[in-house]
Scaffold this motif. Structure first.
Motif, PDB file in Angstrom:
ATOM      1  N   LYS A   1       0.788  -1.172   0.025  1.00 31.47           N
ATOM      2  CA  LYS A   1       0.174  -0.090   0.085  1.00 31.47           C
ATOM      3  C   LYS A   1       0.800   1.367   0.053  1.00 31.47           C
ATOM      4  O   LYS A   1       0.648   2.247  -0.818  1.00 31.47           O
ATOM      5  N   ALA A   2       2.133   1.194   0.808  1.00 32.37           N
ATOM      6  CA  ALA A   2       2.774   2.464   0.795  1.00 32.37           C
ATOM      7  C   ALA A   2       3.589   2.598  -0.694  1.00 32.37           C
ATOM      8  O   ALA A   2       3.544   3.689  -0.996  1.00 32.37           O
ATOM      9  N   VAL A   3       3.968   1.682  -1.050  1.00 37.13           N
ATOM     10  CA  VAL A   3       4.703   1.687  -2.514  1.00 37.13           C
ATOM     11  C   VAL A   3       3.779   2.300  -3.482  1.00 37.13           C
ATOM     12  O   VAL A   3       4.103   3.120  -4.231  1.00 37.13           O
ATOM     13  N   THR A   4       2.703   1.657  -3.524  1.00 44.17           N
ATOM     14  CA  THR A   4       1.560   2.285  -4.507  1.00 44.17           C
ATOM     15  C   THR A   4       1.342   3.752  -4.350  1.00 44.17           C
ATOM     16  O   THR A   4       1.174   4.373  -5.129  1.00 44.17           O
TER      17      THR A   4
ATOM     18  N   PHE B   1       3.093   5.822  -2.941  1.00 47.54           N
ATOM     19  CA  PHE B   1       4.474   6.673  -3.219  1.00 47.54           C
ATOM     20  C   PHE B   1       4.705   6.756  -4.707  1.00 47.54           C
ATOM     21  O   PHE B   1       4.974   7.800  -5.244  1.00 47.54           O
ATOM     22  N   THR B   2       4.215   5.687  -5.597  1.00 54.01           N
ATOM     23  CA  THR B   2       4.684   5.719  -7.088  1.00 54.01           C
ATOM     24  C   THR B   2       3.558   6.485  -7.513  1.00 54.01           C
ATOM     25  O   THR B   2       3.585   7.238  -8.779  1.00 54.01           O
ATOM     26  N   SER B   3       2.302   6.591  -7.113  1.00 60.28           N
ATOM     27  CA  SER B   3       1.232   7.435  -7.630  1.00 60.28           C
ATOM     28  C   SER B   3       1.441   9.020  -7.648  1.00 60.28           C
ATOM     29  O   SER B   3       0.738   9.579  -8.401  1.00 60.28           O
ATOM     30  N   ALA B   4       2.182   9.175  -6.508  1.00 58.28           N
ATOM     31  CA  ALA B   4       2.172  10.794  -6.013  1.00 58.28           C
ATOM     32  C   ALA B   4       3.144  11.457  -6.844  1.00 58.28           C
ATOM     33  O   ALA B   4       4.037  10.824  -7.607  1.00 58.28           O
TER      34      ALA B   4
END
Length: 132
Positions: A124-127, A129-132
């Motif tokens: 959840k944290a990686v998705t 981060f990559t979407s922002a």
């Protein structure tokens, strides 16, 4: 009586004392020594503020008396996961530790249900981060 010889004054040439050169002093020090700076304390990175924030999210009315023990636990867990991820990247002969190695290392280091929750939160944290 023999004539008297005229008295001659013996003048010894002596050097005049050397004049002292007055140099401007630099701010906070002597002209000949380097300026000494105050030793600043080396900053030590801890997880204390993050642990406190998570604790207040989960249990707002609960406090912790020994935050240093939790901080030591976090340092140990980080070391275990990083070591395992490094080992996995060496096995695959890749020079980079990616999120896949971290995820596998978490599954290997943490037991059962805790590993599943950690993997889901990490994903959840990686998705995010990559979407922002």
């Amino acid at each position: 009586m023999a004539p008297k010889e005229p008295k001659t004054a013996v003048v010894v040439a002596s050097k005049a004392p050397a004049k002292k050169v007055v140099a401007k002093k630099e701010a906070g020090g002597n002209c000949c020594s380097p300026v000494k700076k105050k030793k600043s304390k080396k900053s030590v990175e801890t997880y204390k503020i993050y642990l406190y924030k998570v604790l207040k999210q989960v249990h707002p009315d609960t406090g912790v008396s020994s935050m240093s023990i939790l901080n030591s636990m976090m340092n140990d867990m980080f070391d275990k996961v990083a070591t395992e991820a490094s080992r996995l990247s060496r096995y695959t002969r890749k020079p980079t530790i990616t999120s896949r190695e971290i995820q596998t290392a978490v599954r290997l280091v943490l037991p059962g249900e805790l590993a599943k929750h950690a993997v889901s939160e990490g994903t959840k944290a990686v998705t995010k981060f990559t979407s922002a």
